[in-house]
Design a protein around this motif. Structure first.
Motif, PDB file in Angstrom:
ATOM      1  N   ILE C  54       0.843  -1.205   0.000  1.00 41.10           N
ATOM      2  CA  ILE C  54       0.000   0.000   0.000  1.00 41.10           C
ATOM      3  C   ILE C  54       0.880   1.258   0.000  1.00 41.10           C
ATOM      4  CG2 ILE C  54      -1.698   1.310   1.348  1.00 41.10           C
ATOM      5  CD1 ILE C  54      -2.744  -1.467   2.329  1.00 41.10           C
ATOM      6  N   VAL C  55       1.950   1.205   0.821  1.00 41.98           N
ATOM      7  CA  VAL C  55       2.883   2.342   0.844  1.00 41.98           C
ATOM      8  C   VAL C  55       3.461   2.566  -0.558  1.00 41.98           C
ATOM      9  CG1 VAL C  55       5.101   3.140   1.724  1.00 41.98           C
ATOM     10  CG2 VAL C  55       3.474   2.071   3.274  1.00 41.98           C
ATOM     11  N   GLN C  56       3.790   1.474  -1.236  1.00 44.17           N
ATOM     12  CA  GLN C  56       4.341   1.569  -2.583  1.00 44.17           C
ATOM     13  C   GLN C  56       3.362   2.234  -3.539  1.00 44.17           C
ATOM     14  OE1 GLN C  56       7.290   1.348  -1.799  1.00 44.17           O
ATOM     15  NE2 GLN C  56       7.917   0.349  -3.666  1.00 44.17           N
ATOM     16  N   VAL C  57       2.101   1.844  -3.421  1.00 41.28           N
ATOM     17  CA  VAL C  57       1.091   2.415  -4.314  1.00 41.28           C
ATOM     18  C   VAL C  57       0.985   3.921  -4.094  1.00 41.28           C
ATOM     19  CG1 VAL C  57      -1.366   2.467  -4.869  1.00 41.28           C
ATOM     20  CG2 VAL C  57      -0.216   0.272  -4.514  1.00 41.28           C
ATOM     21  N   ILE C  58       0.928   4.313  -2.816  1.00 42.54           N
ATOM     22  CA  ILE C  58       0.739   5.743  -2.523  1.00 42.54           C
ATOM     23  C   ILE C  58       1.966   6.557  -2.957  1.00 42.54           C
ATOM     24  CG2 ILE C  58       0.426   7.432  -0.676  1.00 42.54           C
ATOM     25  CD1 ILE C  58      -1.149   5.186   0.819  1.00 42.54           C
ATOM     26  N   THR C  59       3.158   6.118  -2.513  1.00 43.08           N
ATOM     27  CA  THR C  59       4.353   6.893  -2.869  1.00 43.08           C
ATOM     28  C   THR C  59       4.601   6.824  -4.377  1.00 43.08           C
ATOM     29  OG1 THR C  59       5.691   4.976  -2.294  1.00 43.08           O
ATOM     30  CG2 THR C  59       5.517   6.720  -0.646  1.00 43.08           C
ATOM     31  N   GLY C  60       4.271   5.681  -4.968  1.00 46.71           N
ATOM     32  CA  GLY C  60       4.450   5.527  -6.417  1.00 46.71           C
ATOM     33  C   GLY C  60       3.591   6.519  -7.180  1.00 46.71           C
ATOM     34  N   ILE C  61       2.347   6.665  -6.761  1.00 45.59           N
ATOM     35  CA  ILE C  61       1.455   7.619  -7.437  1.00 45.59           C
ATOM     36  C   ILE C  61       2.000   9.035  -7.269  1.00 45.59           C
ATOM     37  CG2 ILE C  61      -0.834   8.682  -7.309  1.00 45.59           C
ATOM     38  CD1 ILE C  61      -1.932   5.855  -6.747  1.00 45.59           C
ATOM     39  N   LEU C  62       2.509   9.342  -6.071  1.00 45.58           N
ATOM     40  CA  LEU C  62       3.072  10.678  -5.856  1.00 45.58           C
ATOM     41  C   LEU C  62       4.264  10.919  -6.788  1.00 45.58           C
ATOM     42  CD1 LEU C  62       2.882  11.047  -1.978  1.00 45.58           C
ATOM     43  CD2 LEU C  62       1.590  12.319  -3.694  1.00 45.58           C
ATOM     44  N   LEU C  63       5.162   9.935  -6.872  1.00 48.18           N
ATOM     45  CA  LEU C  63       6.338  10.107  -7.731  1.00 48.18           C
ATOM     46  C   LEU C  63       5.938  10.294  -9.192  1.00 48.18           C
ATOM     47  CD1 LEU C  63       8.750   7.449  -6.198  1.00 48.18           C
ATOM     48  CD2 LEU C  63       8.993   9.923  -6.079  1.00 48.18           C
ATOM     49  N   LEU C  64       4.846   9.631  -9.544  1.00 45.42           N
ATOM     50  CA  LEU C  64       4.362   9.680 -10.933  1.00 45.42           C
ATOM     51  C   LEU C  64       4.000  11.099 -11.353  1.00 45.42           C
ATOM     52  CD1 LEU C  64       3.941   7.567 -13.048  1.00 45.42           C
ATOM     53  CD2 LEU C  64       1.664   7.146 -12.172  1.00 45.42           C
ATOM     54  N   MET C  65       3.676  11.944 -10.365  1.00 49.82           N
ATOM     55  CA  MET C  65       3.285  13.325 -10.688  1.00 49.82           C
ATOM     56  C   MET C  65       4.423  14.090 -11.334  1.00 49.82           C
ATOM     57  SD  MET C  65       0.208  13.640  -9.500  1.00 49.82           S
ATOM     58  CE  MET C  65      -0.663  12.193  -8.993  1.00 49.82           C
ATOM     59  N   TYR C  66       5.667  13.732 -10.994  1.00 46.60           N
ATOM     60  CA  TYR C  66       6.803  14.498 -11.508  1.00 46.60           C
ATOM     61  C   TYR C  66       7.695  13.684 -12.439  1.00 46.60           C
ATOM     62  CZ  TYR C  66       5.697  17.983  -7.963  1.00 46.60           C
ATOM     63  OH  TYR C  66       5.070  18.939  -7.205  1.00 46.60           O
ATOM     64  N   TYR C  67       7.621  12.369 -12.342  1.00 47.00           N
ATOM     65  CA  TYR C  67       8.544  11.545 -13.130  1.00 47.00           C
ATOM     66  C   TYR C  67       8.223  11.635 -14.611  1.00 47.00           C
ATOM     67  CZ  TYR C  67      11.071   7.586 -14.980  1.00 47.00           C
ATOM     68  OH  TYR C  67      11.914   6.796 -15.734  1.00 47.00           O
ATOM     69  N   ARG C  68       9.264  11.715 -15.421  1.00 44.86           N
ATOM     70  CA  ARG C  68       9.059  11.756 -16.871  1.00 44.86           C
ATOM     71  C   ARG C  68       9.964  10.752 -17.549  1.00 44.86           C
ATOM     72  NH1 ARG C  68       9.236  18.122 -17.914  1.00 44.86           N
ATOM     73  NH2 ARG C  68      10.072  17.413 -19.884  1.00 44.86           N
ATOM     74  N   PRO C  69       9.382   9.658 -18.086  1.00 47.00           N
ATOM     75  CA  PRO C  69      10.224   8.628 -18.696  1.00 47.00           C
ATOM     76  C   PRO C  69      10.906   9.183 -19.945  1.00 47.00           C
ATOM     77  CG  PRO C  69       7.925   8.208 -19.187  1.00 47.00           C
ATOM     78  CD  PRO C  69       7.949   9.343 -18.212  1.00 47.00           C
ATOM     79  N   GLY C  70      12.026   8.579 -20.322  1.00 50.49           N
ATOM     80  CA  GLY C  70      12.747   9.007 -21.519  1.00 50.49           C
ATOM     81  C   GLY C  70      14.211   9.202 -21.216  1.00 50.49           C
ATOM     82  N   ALA C  71      15.055   8.948 -22.223  1.00 52.63           N
ATOM     83  CA  ALA C  71      16.504   8.975 -21.998  1.00 52.63           C
ATOM     84  C   ALA C  71      16.982  10.351 -21.580  1.00 52.63           C
ATOM     85  CB  ALA C  71      17.226   8.529 -23.253  1.00 52.63           C
TER      86      ALA C  71
END
Lengths: 149, 411, 371
Positions: C54-71
């Motif tokens: 559950i912690v992973q899901v919550i922190t993962g969603i938060l990180l997703l707000m700023y993370y941008r995939p790509g080299a």
């Protein structure tokens, strides 16, 4: 009995307070995380310069430095009115280079290293050219980007 | 057996270069020479690479089989003696038309320049056989241009090439000039940059003395010579009150303070009013000039900047050590580095009003680094305190829950 | 004041119960019992794993707000998160710590289930779904490791996907599919990102739901030696509220530990670390020591230690076949351990389990000792 009762009341009041503090200590960082930081977004291979062409023109040396990731960049307004941007770090000993509109070159004052306005080393100790960036002007705003392979 | 291999290699090299059976010189000369003799080195030579053969310099008919016949053949020039070498080379190298066909961009004034040098003057007028001629520096059969890394005139080899003679005490006795230039140069900032760090931008002997026209730079031309690289310092100096004073007293400009071959890493102690400072060598408190007060003021500005830089670096290092993100501050500290370089350059104006503003600019930036680093260090402790509070809350709740469990299970 | 508060809660409960019949759910849970014995503590491991997920899901969603995939944006955006976004360093640290602890908890959960032989009838399907969840967790770890696109991750992923390439027949195709090309590039980030934030969460949610339904339907497994016991000798604890409260207590402790670790060691500690370091440069020389994450270490080391050729097979291929077979046997343990269903000891299975544990522990230690 009433003593016991008030103690129990106090403890459950404290538990309620603790629960609130607990929620706060989880929600506060999460909320702060979601507030966008001043710089807006992660600058990747492009940067929007915090000044305009006329500000560069107003400079005595017709050039301004800017921050580009970890490096310092130099943007130059040439005699022909063209904007050129390049790394501002001399390839010889890491001094910061400057524009010399009087000579029409980029100049490093440390050891008289000279580059042309495309960043190519033309005389003096510099062993390699300065990295040249791409400049785009859109509606008065200047964007500098790195050439992507 | 080794000889056969050498012959084979020699033949191979010459067949590559398009000589083939037209050049018979090697078949005998490789045989006669010791291993590693000059003929065997010739493949590395720029002349060989440009398609020239033995006969192009030494004359004679290379197609003949017999050595004696070659010696008697037309145009044979053989081996020049020490005094003949310059003209021997200049036969082509001073011939603009000939050189144009081989290397159009190459100058043809080497002999003319050589004649102006101490070496050339002594060779031609005093018939001195010990002074350097072309081959002393360029080698005999391994002549390369300055770009080839093995060439004796490549910047990183050049100091040793000159030192071959100039550091040889016995050889130089009769000329009564010092022989410690190479030793001094090697430990100087320039020598270390060129020889240790491989910075080909750093000057070798020829960058100050010239190459074919080698001579020590004159007292009045020093600023121009050093100014090739140290342009700003030279420009500032020329405008400074020292420019005229040095000229009047016949002081060599840069050298008076910085020495010549042994230019060591600079120190801020060179300026100031203490005994170790160079200023006091000429200036005294009662000499009627503003020399010493200026020196004092410049030193103070400089020291303030150095201290501010040091403080900023210390607090930044602490923030880095605490694992904080310090990209911006590291960036700003680099600008302080630049200010320090610039302020030190501005010393050459010998004007207190030019150093102080630059120093102030650097100090202001250093202060920002300090304040920001201190902020980051505070942030580090704030994180720990925040953690302590949160952890305490969690522990308390866990304890209350534990009590609750105990209570239900006692029932 | 307290009375009013209680009153409000009661009213709210009443309101919900009128509509959703919560009472029957509570009654169902209260009727459930959790066996109490010397190994009861193992019952919490699954719950801890769930909490960390559950912690992973919550922190993962938060990180997703700023993370941008790509080299040319992945590294920069992670750097942005940890340096510019408030508490970004904390969210990343928690996500990384929780990921490692979750895999650890899942492994412990699996081994305790194995050695108490709780996989026996009727709980075979719980075991299968659990094994699936463990595989998903490890894939989560493997795919998430690359996302910051730093030097450490780049070379570990290159080696990791290279090993997959040694698989028989499908190896080459699999490697190209995984990498999105012949080499680890920006295309690989896209794939790993999609896997990490879409495919794996979907599969995990599905399997996890099944796993939980099975547990709720069947209750906790009783120890093998309870089979012959009289009912009054068996001790139980009510699932609700007793066990739930205890679970909550364990979760609070886990959260506290997680917070401490994340603040004091935001970049990990020892060999379990994830400093952002420098950006991946495919042309740079690889660092002297390339290590996978600790839970892949045993396999990595074992494959490294194999000779170049075994019989007619390449050493690496042989290793992968052995690991594949071993994994299959492990997965099918409920089928193989027939004696467990009859409540008989099965020393062969226990010996096999002990061997596997020893092998993993020794290989992991060797892996970290040998450069």
């Amino acid at each position: 009995m009433s003593d016991n009762n008030s103690r129990r009341n106090f403890l459950s009041w404290l538990t309620g307070l603790g629960s609130l503090a607990f929620l706060g200590s989880i929600i506060y960082p999460a909320y702060k995380f979601l507030v966008p930081p001043e710089s807006g977004e992660a600058n990747v291979s492009q940067v929007k310069l915090p000044f305009t062409r006329s500000e560069i023109e107003g400079e005595e040396k017709k050039a301004k430095t800017f921050k580009f990731g970890r490096t310092l960049g130099l943007i130059v307004l040439t005699g022909e009115g063209e904007l050129k941007a390049m790394s501002a770090t001399c390839t010889h000993l890491d001094c910061t280079v400057q524009h010399r509109p009087d000579l029409g070159i980029i100049w490093c004052s440390c050891h008289n290293g000279r580059y042309d306005l495309d960043g190519k080393n033309i005389s003096g100790p510099p062993p390699k050219p300065l990295e040249l960036y791409i400049v785009n002007e859109i509606k008065g705003e200047i964007f500098v980007s790195k050439e992507t392979a | 057996m080794i000889k056969f291999i050498l012959i084979f290699i020699g033949l191979l090299l010459f067949s590559i270069n398009g000589f083939g059976s037209d050049n018979n010189c090697m078949s005998c000369h490789l045989d006669l020479e010791d291993e590693g003799g000059s003929a065997s080195k010739f493949a590395k030579d720029i002349h060989s690479q440009k398609g020239l053969g033995c006969a192009d310099c030494h004359g004679g008919d290379p197609t003949l089989d017999d050595m004696d016949d070659v010696r008697d053949s037309k145009g044979f020039r053989g081996v020049p003696n020490h005094l003949e070498v310059p003209d021997f080379c200049a036969r082509c190298h001073s011939d603009a038309a000939y050189m144009h066909d081989h290397n159009p961009s190459m100058p043809v004034d080497q002999l003319a320049k050589y004649k102006t040098s101490i070496h050339g003057q002594r060779l031609f007028s005093a018939k001195d056989k010990k002074v350097a001629n072309c081959v002393s520096c360029h080698s005999v059969h391994e002549i390369g241009d300055g770009q080839m890394p093995y060439s004796s005139t490549h910047p990183s080899n050049l100091p040793a090439t000159c030192a071959k003679c100039h550091s040889d005490k016995d050889y130089m006795t009769e000329y009564k000039i010092p022989t410690d230039q190479f030793e001094k140069y090697s430990s100087s900032v320039h020598g270390l940059a060129l020889l240790e760090r491989g910075d080909l931008g750093a000057p070798a002997c020829n960058d100050c003395h010239g190459n074919h026209g080698a001579a020590p730079p004159g007292v009045s031309s020093l600023a121009a010579v050093c100014g090739v690289c140290h342009a700003l310092e030279a420009e500032l100096f020329e405008k400074s009150p020292h420019a005229d004073a040095f000229l009047e007293n016949d002081f060599p400009m840069c050298e008076t303070c910085h020495s010549n071959h042994a230019i060591f890493k600079l120190s801020d102690n060179m300026i100031g009013t203490t005994e170790s400072a160079l200023c006091t060598e000429c200036h005294a408190a009662d000499d009627g000039t503003i020399g010493l007060p200026t020196a004092d003021s410049i030193l103070t500005s400089l020291n303030n900047l150095v201290m501010a830089h040091l403080d900023a670096k210390q607090s930044l290092d602490e923030a880095i050590l605490k694992g904080m993100m310090t990209t911006n501050e590291e960036f700003l500290l680099k600008e302080v580095d630049q200010s320090l370089i610039q302020a030190r350059t501005l010393i050459h104006s010998f004007n207190m009003d030019s150093v102080a503003p630059k120093a102030m600019e650097g100090i202001a930036k250093a202060d920002t680094v300090m304040v920001n680093s201190a902020g980051l260090i505070d942030e580090y402790y704030f994180r720990r305190k925040g953690l302590a509070v949160a952890s305490l809350v969690i522990t308390f709740l866990a304890f209350m829950l534990y009590r609750k469990i105990r209570k239900i299970e006692q029932k | 004041m307290n009375g009013a508060q209680n009153n409000l809660i009661k009213k709210g409960y009443q309101w919900l119960d009128d509509r959703l019949h919560i009472n029957s759910l509570v009654e169902y849970m209260s009727s459930k019992a959790v066996p109490q014995h010397s190994h009861s503590i193992f019952y919490y491991l699954g719950g801890i794993t769930l909490f960390l997920f559950i912690v992973q899901v919550i922190t993962g969603i938060l990180l997703l707000m700023y993370y941008r995939p790509g080299a040319d944006s992945a590294y920069e955006s992670v750097k942005f998160i940890v340096s510019e976004v408030s508490f970004g360093w904390l969210i990343r640290a928690i996500h990384s710590w929780s990921a490692n602890l979750m895999v650890l908890a899942a492994f412990l959960h699996m081994f305790t289930v194995f050695f108490t032989r709780a996989y026996r009838k009727p709980r075979e399907m719980t075991w299968y779904t659990g094994m699936g969840l463990l595989a998903l967790s490890m894939t989560f770890g493997f795919s998430g490791y690359l996302l910051p696109w730093n030097e450490l991750a780049f070379f570990a992923t290159r080696v990791g996907t290279g090993m997959a390439g040694a698989m028989p027949v499908i190896g080459d195709y699999l490697m190209v599919i995984m990498r999105g090309g012949e080499e680890v590039t920006g295309a690989t980030i896209g794939r790993f990102f999609g896997l990490h934030v879409a495919i794996l969460p979907l599969l995990t949610t599905g399997l996890l739901t099944l796993h939980m339904i099975f547990i709720q339907r069947q209750g906790m497994s009783e120890p093998m030696n309870w089979a012959g016991k009289k009912q009054e000798d068996k001790k139980y604890m009510k699932f609700f509220p007793n066990f739930i409260y205890r679970d909550a207590l364990v979760w609070l402790v886990a959260l506290n530990i997680l917070a401490l670790l994340a603040v004091i060691f935001p970049d990990g500690i020892g060999v379990v670390h994830w400093p952002l370091g420098i950006k991946a440069d495919p042309f740079a020389a690889p660092p002297a020591v390339i290590r996978p994450e600790w839970y892949f270490m045993f396999a990595f080391q074992a494959l490294k230690m194999l000779p170049a050729h075994i019989w007619f097979l390449e050493g690496e291929l042989f290793g992968i076949i052995v690991f594949g077979l071993g994994g299959l046997i492990w997965m099918l343990i409920p089928l193989l351990d027939r004696r467990a269903n009859e409540n008989k000891r099965s020393p062969m299975i226990m010996a096999f389990g002990t061997f596997v544990v020893l092998f993993m522990v020794v290989m992991t230690i060797v892996g970290y000792l040998v450069e």
